[in-house]
Write an enzyme that holds these catalytic residues in place. Sequence first.
Site, short mmCIF file in Angstrom:
data_model
loop_
_atom_site.label_atom_id
_atom_site.label_comp_id
_atom_site.label_asym_id
_atom_site.label_seq_id
_atom_site.Cartn_x
_atom_site.Cartn_y
_atom_site.Cartn_z
CE LYS A 13 -2.02 -1.20 3.91
NZ LYS A 13 -1.31 -2.47 4.17
NE ARG B 184 -4.66 -1.51 10.23
CZ ARG B 184 -3.59 -1.02 9.60
NH1 ARG B 184 -3.67 0.12 8.95
NH2 ARG B 184 -2.48 -1.66 9.64
NE ARG C 106 7.73 -2.04 6.35
CZ ARG C 106 6.41 -2.00 6.46
NH1 ARG C 106 5.68 -1.42 5.52
NH2 ARG C 106 5.82 -2.53 7.51
NE ARG D 192 6.04 -0.05 10.19
CZ ARG D 192 4.91 -0.13 9.50
NH1 ARG D 192 4.81 0.46 8.32
NH2 ARG D 192 3.88 -0.81 9.96
NE ARG E 278 2.11 -4.86 11.25
CZ ARG E 278 3.17 -4.61 10.48
NH1 ARG E 278 4.39 -5.00 10.86
NH2 ARG E 278 3.03 -3.97 9.36
P1 AP5 Z 1 4.86 -1.61 1.95
O1 AP5 Z 1 4.45 -0.87 0.73
O2 AP5 Z 1 5.63 -0.86 2.97
O3 AP5 Z 1 3.60 -2.36 2.60
P2 AP5 Z 1 2.26 -1.81 3.23
O4 AP5 Z 1 1.11 -2.49 2.57
O5 AP5 Z 1 2.24 -0.31 3.23
O6 AP5 Z 1 2.42 -2.42 4.68
P3 AP5 Z 1 2.40 -1.78 6.12
O7 AP5 Z 1 3.14 -2.73 7.02
O8 AP5 Z 1 2.87 -0.37 6.13
O9 AP5 Z 1 0.90 -1.85 6.44
P4 AP5 Z 1 0.27 -1.94 7.78
O10 AP5 Z 1 -1.13 -1.80 7.33
O11 AP5 Z 1 0.55 -3.10 8.62
O12 AP5 Z 1 0.96 -0.75 8.62
P5 AP5 Z 1 0.44 0.66 9.08
O13 AP5 Z 1 1.59 1.57 9.11
O14 AP5 Z 1 -0.79 1.06 8.34
O15 AP5 Z 1 5.69 -2.89 1.47
C1 AP5 Z 1 6.24 -3.78 2.42
C2 AP5 Z 1 7.63 -4.26 1.93
O16 AP5 Z 1 7.48 -5.02 0.73
C3 AP5 Z 1 8.59 -3.11 1.59
O17 AP5 Z 1 9.89 -3.45 2.00
C4 AP5 Z 1 8.52 -3.01 0.04
O18 AP5 Z 1 9.76 -2.57 -0.49
C5 AP5 Z 1 8.23 -4.45 -0.34
N1 AP5 Z 1 7.39 -4.54 -1.54
C6 AP5 Z 1 6.37 -3.71 -1.92
N2 AP5 Z 1 5.85 -4.10 -3.11
C7 AP5 Z 1 6.54 -5.22 -3.47
C8 AP5 Z 1 6.48 -6.10 -4.60
N3 AP5 Z 1 5.59 -5.92 -5.57
N4 AP5 Z 1 7.34 -7.15 -4.64
C9 AP5 Z 1 8.25 -7.35 -3.64
N5 AP5 Z 1 8.37 -6.55 -2.56
C10 AP5 Z 1 7.52 -5.49 -2.47
O19 AP5 Z 1 -0.05 0.34 10.57
C11 AP5 Z 1 0.86 0.06 11.62
C12 AP5 Z 1 0.11 0.00 12.95
O20 AP5 Z 1 -0.52 1.28 13.23
C13 AP5 Z 1 -1.07 -1.01 13.02
O21 AP5 Z 1 -0.62 -2.30 13.37
C14 AP5 Z 1 -1.95 -0.37 14.10
O22 AP5 Z 1 -1.48 -0.63 15.39
C15 AP5 Z 1 -1.80 1.12 13.82
N6 AP5 Z 1 -2.80 1.64 12.88
C16 AP5 Z 1 -2.58 2.24 11.67
N7 AP5 Z 1 -3.73 2.58 11.07
C17 AP5 Z 1 -4.73 2.18 11.92
C18 AP5 Z 1 -6.14 2.22 11.84
N8 AP5 Z 1 -6.78 2.75 10.78
N9 AP5 Z 1 -6.85 1.73 12.88
C19 AP5 Z 1 -6.24 1.23 13.97
N10 AP5 Z 1 -4.91 1.12 14.10
C20 AP5 Z 1 -4.14 1.60 13.07
#
Ligand code: AP5
Length: 213
Positions: free
Chosen positions: A13, A88, A127, A160, A171
Amino acid sequence: MNLILLGPPGAGKGTQAKMLIEAYGIPQISTGDMLREAVKNQTALGMEAKKYMDSGQLVPDEVVIGLAKDRIAQPDCGKGFMLDGFPRTVPQAEALDKVLADMGKKIDHVISIEVPSSELLGRLTGRRTCKACGQGFHVMFDPPKKEGVCDKCGGELYQRDDDNEATVSNRLKVYEDQTAPLIDYYKAKGLLRPIDGVGAMGEILDRIKAVLG
Ligand code: AP5
Ligand code: ZN
Protein backbone atom coordinates in the site's frame (compact mmCIF):
# COMPACT_ATOMS: atom_id res chain seq x y z
CA MET A 1 -10.41 11.41 -7.04
CA ASN A 2 -10.79 9.91 -3.57
CA LEU A 3 -9.20 6.49 -3.08
CA ILE A 4 -8.80 3.86 -0.41
CA LEU A 5 -5.81 1.51 -0.58
CA LEU A 6 -6.85 -1.72 1.10
CA GLY A 7 -4.71 -4.78 1.73
CA PRO A 8 -2.92 -6.81 4.38
CA PRO A 9 0.27 -5.58 6.09
CA GLY A 10 3.06 -5.77 3.51
CA ALA A 11 0.75 -5.83 0.47
CA GLY A 12 2.50 -2.74 -0.91
CA LYS A 13 0.00 0.00 0.00
CA GLY A 14 2.71 2.48 1.03
CA THR A 15 4.93 1.56 -1.93
CA GLN A 16 2.12 2.12 -4.44
CA ALA A 17 0.90 5.27 -2.65
CA LYS A 18 4.31 6.93 -3.09
CA MET A 19 4.17 6.20 -6.85
CA LEU A 20 0.52 7.28 -7.14
CA ILE A 21 1.34 10.68 -5.57
CA GLU A 22 3.66 11.31 -8.50
CA ALA A 23 1.16 10.00 -11.07
CA TYR A 24 -2.01 11.73 -9.82
CA GLY A 25 -0.80 14.56 -7.54
CA ILE A 26 -3.09 13.67 -4.66
CA PRO A 27 -1.83 13.32 -1.06
CA GLN A 28 -1.36 10.03 0.79
CA ILE A 29 -3.08 9.85 4.17
CA SER A 30 -1.43 7.06 6.14
CA THR A 31 -2.82 6.65 9.66
CA GLY A 32 0.17 4.37 10.39
CA ASP A 33 2.63 7.16 9.44
CA MET A 34 0.63 9.70 11.47
CA LEU A 35 0.68 7.43 14.52
CA ARG A 36 4.42 6.72 14.15
CA GLU A 37 5.04 10.48 14.00
CA ALA A 38 3.05 10.92 17.23
CA VAL A 39 5.08 8.12 18.86
CA LYS A 40 8.34 9.78 17.73
CA ASN A 41 7.23 13.13 19.18
CA GLN A 42 6.10 11.42 22.40
CA THR A 43 2.71 13.12 22.39
CA ALA A 44 0.01 11.77 24.73
CA LEU A 45 -1.73 10.20 21.74
CA GLY A 46 1.54 8.67 20.54
CA MET A 47 2.34 7.15 23.92
CA GLU A 48 -1.15 5.63 24.13
CA ALA A 49 -0.96 4.32 20.52
CA LYS A 50 2.49 2.75 20.97
CA LYS A 51 1.13 0.07 23.34
CA TYR A 52 -1.18 -1.22 20.61
CA MET A 53 1.25 -0.82 17.71
CA ASP A 54 4.11 -2.69 19.42
CA SER A 55 1.89 -5.73 19.91
CA GLY A 56 0.33 -5.56 16.44
CA GLN A 57 -3.14 -4.63 17.74
CA LEU A 58 -5.29 -1.88 16.27
CA VAL A 59 -5.37 1.52 17.94
CA PRO A 60 -8.94 2.27 19.17
CA ASP A 61 -11.35 3.38 16.45
CA GLU A 62 -12.18 6.78 18.00
CA VAL A 63 -8.48 7.77 17.98
CA VAL A 64 -7.83 7.00 14.30
CA ILE A 65 -11.22 8.27 13.13
CA GLY A 66 -10.38 11.66 14.71
CA LEU A 67 -6.95 11.71 13.02
CA ALA A 68 -8.31 10.81 9.59
CA LYS A 69 -11.22 13.24 9.81
CA ASP A 70 -8.94 16.20 10.63
CA ARG A 71 -6.54 15.27 7.84
CA ILE A 72 -9.24 14.90 5.15
CA ALA A 73 -10.50 18.39 6.06
CA GLN A 74 -7.11 19.95 5.14
CA PRO A 75 -7.08 22.15 2.01
CA ASP A 76 -4.62 19.91 0.11
CA CYS A 77 -7.27 17.15 0.07
CA GLY A 78 -9.68 19.34 -1.91
CA LYS A 79 -8.73 17.78 -5.26
CA GLY A 80 -8.65 14.26 -3.86
CA PHE A 81 -6.78 12.00 -1.46
CA MET A 82 -5.55 8.45 -0.97
CA LEU A 83 -6.28 6.71 2.31
CA ASP A 84 -3.57 4.15 3.22
CA GLY A 85 -4.29 1.91 6.22
CA PHE A 86 -7.64 3.54 7.00
CA PRO A 87 -10.39 2.41 7.37
CA ARG A 88 -9.39 -0.86 9.00
CA THR A 89 -12.59 -1.94 10.77
CA VAL A 90 -16.25 -1.82 9.78
CA PRO A 91 -16.99 0.91 12.39
CA GLN A 92 -14.12 3.00 10.87
CA ALA A 93 -15.61 2.53 7.38
CA GLU A 94 -19.05 3.58 8.59
CA ALA A 95 -17.59 6.63 10.33
CA LEU A 96 -15.72 7.55 7.13
CA ASP A 97 -18.94 7.32 5.10
CA LYS A 98 -20.56 9.78 7.50
CA VAL A 99 -17.59 12.19 7.58
CA LEU A 100 -17.47 12.28 3.77
CA ALA A 101 -21.24 12.65 3.38
CA ASP A 102 -21.14 15.64 5.77
CA MET A 103 -18.44 17.19 3.55
CA GLY A 104 -20.33 16.42 0.31
CA LYS A 105 -17.61 13.96 -0.75
CA LYS A 106 -17.45 10.24 -1.53
CA ILE A 107 -14.98 7.44 -2.21
CA ASP A 108 -14.52 6.70 -5.93
CA HIS A 109 -12.45 3.48 -5.83
CA VAL A 110 -11.22 1.00 -3.23
CA ILE A 111 -7.99 -0.48 -4.57
CA SER A 112 -7.72 -3.89 -2.93
CA ILE A 113 -4.12 -5.14 -3.27
CA GLU A 114 -4.09 -8.93 -3.10
CA VAL A 115 -0.93 -10.79 -2.03
CA PRO A 116 -0.85 -14.38 -0.67
CA SER A 117 -0.12 -14.46 3.06
CA SER A 118 2.91 -16.72 2.46
CA GLU A 119 4.68 -13.73 0.84
CA LEU A 120 3.88 -11.09 3.48
CA LEU A 121 6.18 -12.11 6.34
CA GLY A 122 9.30 -11.91 4.13
CA ARG A 123 8.25 -8.55 2.71
CA LEU A 124 7.78 -7.07 6.19
CA THR A 125 10.83 -8.44 7.97
CA GLY A 126 13.03 -7.26 5.05
CA ARG A 127 11.53 -3.76 4.88
CA ARG A 128 13.75 -0.76 5.58
CA THR A 129 12.50 2.85 5.66
CA CYS A 130 14.31 6.18 5.40
CA LYS A 131 14.26 8.17 8.64
CA ALA A 132 14.46 11.44 6.76
CA CYS A 133 12.09 11.12 3.76
CA GLY A 134 10.05 7.96 4.46
CA GLN A 135 11.09 6.18 1.24
CA GLY A 136 10.65 2.41 1.58
CA PHE A 137 13.17 -0.27 0.55
CA HIS A 138 13.52 -4.01 0.85
CA VAL A 139 16.79 -5.78 1.59
CA MET A 140 16.17 -8.30 -1.23
CA PHE A 141 13.38 -7.02 -3.49
CA ASP A 142 14.32 -3.31 -3.60
CA PRO A 143 17.74 -2.87 -2.00
CA PRO A 144 19.31 0.58 -1.64
CA LYS A 145 22.50 1.16 -3.68
CA LYS A 146 24.47 1.51 -0.44
CA GLU A 147 23.47 -0.61 2.56
CA GLY A 148 21.59 1.37 5.23
CA VAL A 149 21.50 4.60 3.18
CA CYS A 150 18.52 6.11 1.31
CA ASP A 151 19.05 6.42 -2.48
CA LYS A 152 16.76 9.41 -2.64
CA CYS A 153 18.08 11.69 0.12
CA GLY A 154 21.09 10.00 1.76
CA GLY A 155 19.13 9.55 5.02
CA GLU A 156 19.63 6.64 7.40
CA LEU A 157 17.44 3.54 6.92
CA TYR A 158 15.74 1.87 9.88
CA GLN A 159 13.59 -1.16 10.57
CA ARG A 160 10.11 -0.54 12.01
CA ASP A 161 9.58 -1.74 15.61
CA ASP A 162 6.55 -3.79 14.51
CA ASP A 163 8.34 -5.59 11.64
CA ASN A 164 9.69 -8.42 13.81
CA GLU A 165 8.32 -11.93 13.23
CA ALA A 166 6.16 -12.14 16.38
CA THR A 167 4.42 -8.78 15.87
CA VAL A 168 3.97 -9.43 12.14
CA SER A 169 2.10 -12.68 12.79
CA ASN A 170 -0.24 -10.80 15.17
CA ARG A 171 -0.78 -8.06 12.59
CA LEU A 172 -1.70 -10.65 9.95
CA LYS A 173 -4.21 -12.28 12.30
CA VAL A 174 -5.72 -8.90 13.24
CA TYR A 175 -6.02 -8.13 9.51
CA GLU A 176 -7.96 -11.36 8.84
CA ASP A 177 -10.28 -10.83 11.82
CA GLN A 178 -10.95 -7.10 11.67
CA THR A 179 -9.95 -5.64 8.28
CA ALA A 180 -10.69 -8.37 5.70
CA PRO A 181 -14.48 -7.91 6.26
CA LEU A 182 -14.09 -4.53 4.51
CA ILE A 183 -13.62 -6.39 1.22
CA ASP A 184 -17.29 -7.46 1.31
CA TYR A 185 -18.33 -4.06 2.71
CA TYR A 186 -16.94 -2.24 -0.34
CA LYS A 187 -17.88 -4.98 -2.82
CA ALA A 188 -21.51 -4.51 -1.78
CA LYS A 189 -21.16 -0.78 -2.54
CA GLY A 190 -19.73 -1.52 -6.01
CA LEU A 191 -16.44 0.22 -5.15
CA LEU A 192 -14.02 -2.71 -4.86
CA ARG A 193 -11.23 -2.90 -7.49
CA PRO A 194 -9.16 -6.06 -6.87
CA ILE A 195 -5.52 -5.76 -7.99
CA ASP A 196 -3.02 -8.62 -8.20
CA GLY A 197 -0.24 -7.40 -5.89
CA VAL A 198 2.39 -9.95 -6.95
CA GLY A 199 5.01 -8.91 -9.50
CA ALA A 200 7.31 -5.96 -10.10
CA MET A 201 6.28 -2.74 -8.30
CA GLY A 202 5.96 -0.87 -11.62
CA GLU A 203 3.72 -3.58 -13.07
CA ILE A 204 1.40 -3.32 -10.10
CA LEU A 205 1.29 0.47 -10.55
CA ASP A 206 0.25 -0.07 -14.20
CA ARG A 207 -2.54 -2.41 -13.07
CA ILE A 208 -3.85 0.28 -10.70
CA LYS A 209 -3.56 3.01 -13.36
CA ALA A 210 -5.54 0.83 -15.79
CA VAL A 211 -8.40 0.76 -13.27
CA LEU A 212 -8.25 4.48 -12.42
CA GLY A 213 -7.92 5.65 -16.03
P1 AP5 B 1 4.86 -1.61 1.95
O1 AP5 B 1 4.45 -0.87 0.73
O2 AP5 B 1 5.63 -0.86 2.97
O3 AP5 B 1 3.60 -2.36 2.60
P2 AP5 B 1 2.26 -1.81 3.23
O4 AP5 B 1 1.11 -2.49 2.57
O5 AP5 B 1 2.24 -0.31 3.23
O6 AP5 B 1 2.42 -2.42 4.68
P3 AP5 B 1 2.40 -1.78 6.12
O7 AP5 B 1 3.14 -2.73 7.02
O8 AP5 B 1 2.87 -0.37 6.13
O9 AP5 B 1 0.90 -1.85 6.44
P4 AP5 B 1 0.27 -1.94 7.78
O10 AP5 B 1 -1.13 -1.80 7.33
O11 AP5 B 1 0.55 -3.10 8.62
O12 AP5 B 1 0.96 -0.75 8.62
P5 AP5 B 1 0.44 0.66 9.08
O13 AP5 B 1 1.59 1.57 9.11
O14 AP5 B 1 -0.79 1.06 8.34
O15 AP5 B 1 5.69 -2.89 1.47
C1 AP5 B 1 6.24 -3.78 2.42
C2 AP5 B 1 7.63 -4.26 1.93
O16 AP5 B 1 7.48 -5.02 0.73
C3 AP5 B 1 8.59 -3.11 1.59
O17 AP5 B 1 9.89 -3.45 2.00
C4 AP5 B 1 8.52 -3.01 0.04
O18 AP5 B 1 9.76 -2.57 -0.49
C5 AP5 B 1 8.23 -4.45 -0.34
N1 AP5 B 1 7.39 -4.54 -1.54
C6 AP5 B 1 6.37 -3.71 -1.92
N2 AP5 B 1 5.85 -4.10 -3.11
C7 AP5 B 1 6.54 -5.22 -3.47
C8 AP5 B 1 6.48 -6.10 -4.60
N3 AP5 B 1 5.59 -5.92 -5.57
N4 AP5 B 1 7.34 -7.15 -4.64
C9 AP5 B 1 8.25 -7.35 -3.64
N5 AP5 B 1 8.37 -6.55 -2.56
C10 AP5 B 1 7.52 -5.49 -2.47
O19 AP5 B 1 -0.05 0.34 10.57
C11 AP5 B 1 0.86 0.06 11.62
C12 AP5 B 1 0.11 0.00 12.95
O20 AP5 B 1 -0.52 1.28 13.23
C13 AP5 B 1 -1.07 -1.01 13.02
O21 AP5 B 1 -0.62 -2.30 13.37
C14 AP5 B 1 -1.95 -0.37 14.10
O22 AP5 B 1 -1.48 -0.63 15.39
C15 AP5 B 1 -1.80 1.12 13.82
N6 AP5 B 1 -2.80 1.64 12.88
C16 AP5 B 1 -2.58 2.24 11.67
N7 AP5 B 1 -3.73 2.58 11.07
C17 AP5 B 1 -4.73 2.18 11.92
C18 AP5 B 1 -6.14 2.22 11.84
N8 AP5 B 1 -6.78 2.75 10.78
N9 AP5 B 1 -6.85 1.73 12.88
C19 AP5 B 1 -6.24 1.23 13.97
N10 AP5 B 1 -4.91 1.12 14.10
C20 AP5 B 1 -4.14 1.60 13.07
ZN1 ZN C 1 15.38 9.32 2.20
